[in-house]
Design a protein around this motif. Structure first.
Motif, short mmCIF file in Angstrom:
data_model
loop_
_atom_site.label_atom_id
_atom_site.label_comp_id
_atom_site.label_asym_id
_atom_site.label_seq_id
_atom_site.Cartn_x
_atom_site.Cartn_y
_atom_site.Cartn_z
N ARG A 43 0.86 -1.19 0.00
CA ARG A 43 0.00 0.00 0.00
C ARG A 43 0.89 1.24 0.00
NH1 ARG A 43 -2.57 3.07 4.03
NH2 ARG A 43 -1.66 1.73 5.66
N GLY A 44 0.53 2.29 -0.77
CA GLY A 44 1.34 3.49 -0.82
C GLY A 44 0.64 4.62 -1.52
N SER A 45 1.42 5.65 -1.91
CA SER A 45 0.83 6.83 -2.56
C SER A 45 1.86 7.48 -3.48
CB SER A 45 0.34 7.84 -1.53
OG SER A 45 1.42 8.33 -0.74
N LEU A 46 1.36 8.18 -4.48
CA LEU A 46 2.18 8.96 -5.41
C LEU A 46 1.66 10.39 -5.42
CD1 LEU A 46 4.36 9.15 -7.67
CD2 LEU A 46 2.51 8.61 -9.30
N LEU A 53 1.91 5.94 -12.40
CA LEU A 53 2.71 4.92 -11.72
C LEU A 53 2.34 3.55 -12.28
CD1 LEU A 53 4.82 4.56 -9.43
CD2 LEU A 53 2.89 4.04 -7.92
N VAL A 54 3.39 2.79 -12.62
CA VAL A 54 3.20 1.46 -13.20
C VAL A 54 4.01 0.46 -12.39
CG1 VAL A 54 3.64 0.02 -15.23
CG2 VAL A 54 2.70 2.32 -15.51
N LEU A 66 -0.95 1.56 -11.53
CA LEU A 66 -1.35 1.86 -10.15
C LEU A 66 -1.88 3.28 -9.99
CD1 LEU A 66 1.67 0.21 -8.30
CD2 LEU A 66 -0.61 -0.76 -8.69
N ALA A 67 -1.47 4.20 -10.84
CA ALA A 67 -1.94 5.59 -10.77
C ALA A 67 -1.99 6.15 -12.18
CB ALA A 67 -1.02 6.43 -9.88
N GLU A 89 7.42 2.23 -11.26
CA GLU A 89 7.93 3.09 -12.31
C GLU A 89 7.06 4.35 -12.42
OE1 GLU A 89 9.54 1.44 -16.16
OE2 GLU A 89 7.69 2.40 -16.87
N VAL A 90 7.67 5.49 -12.13
CA VAL A 90 6.99 6.78 -12.22
C VAL A 90 7.14 7.28 -13.65
CG1 VAL A 90 6.82 9.12 -11.32
CG2 VAL A 90 7.54 7.25 -9.82
#
Length: 519
Positions: A43-46, A53-54, A66-67, A89-90
């Motif tokens: 679990r996290g955040s960007l 986010l991949v 993911l985002a 990966e951002v």
């Protein structure tokens, strides 16, 4: 594949609580290694406008997005697959800064089901005693002395005003079930380890009154829900640790039901005979219907001093007439209310069912049954001196009887100017129609000169995905009020139970025709 300018991770892998900040030029990416093994939940955040986010696997291939770049802060959660090591990966569609954070990594080893929740302090204490090598004997001795169900105080008072109640059964081998409120139908008890204690706890309002049974060792059938319900009824019996029953003296352990009442349950002051109160008369008749082609018992109650044709007279028409003379002592209730000046002189027509099958055929909206009342029964009762004007006539019943009362109000307001439903089965649907057929009929029909009193129990809600008596009664209430009808509505901490209805009968009648009606 990664877009041009992709970078391989060079920094230390991100673990729980790890975070990193950076900036990217437009159309570039940066991958951050992740400490996650197959089955781990991450679990996290960007943070960062437009940033994406991949999740990529050991081969650098995308496993999931993911985002998607929506919002300043995007949260994500996923479970790692079978192809580590993984990277986050951002991706930057436009130039900008970002902040990546891994809030939590729950490893496969840490993913264990929570221990069984036991809401009852007494059952928790017993669990601890058994773990220390104790037995259940002291517990059952306490239960025998205190009675059941167990009402246990909270360390702190419940903010919602509810009370903890625990139902228990001793000694079942395979299972034990609670039948009746507060479950709304039937629910299985839980066994405490391998002991002889079966239990289930609820939070109920402080004004609760309910009847219930317990069913041990119910046959486990591969059958329809209706057949399985009947299997529960086959072993359902009164609670052996509860001395209170309804009715007071059942013929055996399977008859009647156990009674549970909390201190704030509404009083039932009118159900017992009072010394000095003049008694009315109850006259039994056998009535044959041409409209229905059957014969039934009908009882006419006349209060003491009844004067046919008097302008103050009122009339109650009740379905399930035999039950409303035995389990609900309607003549006694009317005697008491009339003597106390709470009701005007009120006679009653108590209509019984020829059979259980006939009840299921006639009480749900049935034009032939309505014709029987309007063209046969009501004119006959008038010839017997039992009648009142429509505005002073109440048609009433419980369950299917409440449904029938509302149907009669719609079809024949020339006879019935007041409808009183005790937990009416307004979920009912006509063949080929959706639930609540009668409610739709009221939507489509012009407004009739009829007033309503509707009540339902808080423990009569529908199961998941179903419409129950509680919800369908509320729906009918809202429809009637939107149409312009006069509607009084009450809800009680009770179930589908004559134990409760015998007390509220007086409340509904006085609300419609009593000395304070309309105030």
């Amino acid at each position: 594949t990664a877009p041009a300018g992709a970078q391989t991770p060079a920094q230390a892998p991100l673990g729980p609580g790890g975070q990193v900040q950076g900036s990217l030029a437009a159309m570039t990416t940066r991958a951050h290694a992740l400490t996650a093994q197959p089955g781990d939940m991450v679990r996290g955040s960007l943070a960062g406008a437009s940033m994406r986010l991949v999740l990529t696997n050991a081969e650098g291939k995308r496993e999931r997005v993911l985002a998607t770049g929506v919002g300043e802060l995007q949260e994500f959660v996923f479970v790692a697959g079978p192809n580590p090591p993984y990277a986050l990966e951002v991706r930057a569609p436009v130039a900008g800064s970002y902040g990546l954070r891994v809030t939590e990594v729950v490893t496969r080893a840490e993913q264990v089901p929570p221990p069984e929740g036991i809401d009852s302090p007494r059952i928790r204490a017993l669990q601890q005693a058994l773990a220390a090598g104790g037995s259940t004997e002291a517990f059952w001795a306490e239960v025998q002395q205190r009675g059941t169900p167990l009402v246990e105080p909270d360390a702190e008072p419940a903010k919602d005003g509810t009370v903890r109640v625990t139902f228990v059964w001793r000694g079942a081998q395979r299972n034990a079930w609670l039948f009746g409120a507060p479950s709304g139908s039937h629910e299985q008890l839980t066994r405490l380890g391998t002991s002889d204690v079966w239990y289930r706890s609820y939070r109920v309002p402080a004004g609760t009154r309910l009847g219930y049974k317990l069913a041990p060792d119910v046959p486990e059938l591969n059958a329809s829900p209706m057949v399985r319900r009947r299997a529960i009824l086959a072993t359902a019996q009164r609670d052996p640790f509860n001395a209170r029953s309804f009715p007071d003296r059942p013929i055996d352990i399977y008859a009647g039901e156990s009674v549970f009442e909390l201190a704030d349950a509404p009083p039932q002051p009118w159900v017992a005979e009072r010394p000095g109160v003049p008694k009315g008369t109850v006259q039994a008749h056998r009535i044959t219907s041409q409209a229905l082609g059957n014969t039934r018992d009908v009882a006419l109650y006349r209060p003491a001093g009844w004067q046919p044709g008097a302008s103050a007279n009122a009339l109650l028409v009740l379905f399930d007439g035999d039950t409303y003379q035995k389990e609900v002592p309607t003549p006694t209730i009317l005697d008491n209310l009339i003597a106390a000046g709470e009701l005007p002189p009120m006679a009653a027509i108590l209509i019984s069912n020829p059979s259980r099958q006939a009840r299921g055929d006639e009480l749900p909206p049935n034009p032939a049954f309505a014709r029987f009342l309007a063209t046969e029964l009501m004119p006959w009762a008038r010839s017997q001196g039992v009648a009142a004007t429509p505005v002073r006539t109440v048609v009433a019943g419980a369950s299917y009887g409440g449904l029938a009362a509302a149907y009669l109000g719609l079809q024949h307001p020339e006879w019935f100017g007041n409808v009183y439903s005790q937990s009416g089965s307004f979920w009912w649907n006509a063949p080929g129609q959706e639930p609540s057929s009668l409610t739709r009929d009221y939507v489509q029909a012009p407004v009739k000169p009829v007033r309503f009193y509707l009540e339902a129990g808080l423990f009569e809600g529908g199961r998941t995905g179903q419409v129950g008596i509680l919800e369908s009664t509320r729906h009918l209430r809202d429809v009637l009020r939107a149409k312009g009808y006069s509607v009084q509505h009450r809800e009680y901490a009770a179930g589908h139970d004559y134990l409760h209805w015998r007390g509220t009968l007086a409340t509904g009648l006085t609300a419609l025709l009593g000395k304070t009606a309309g105030e």
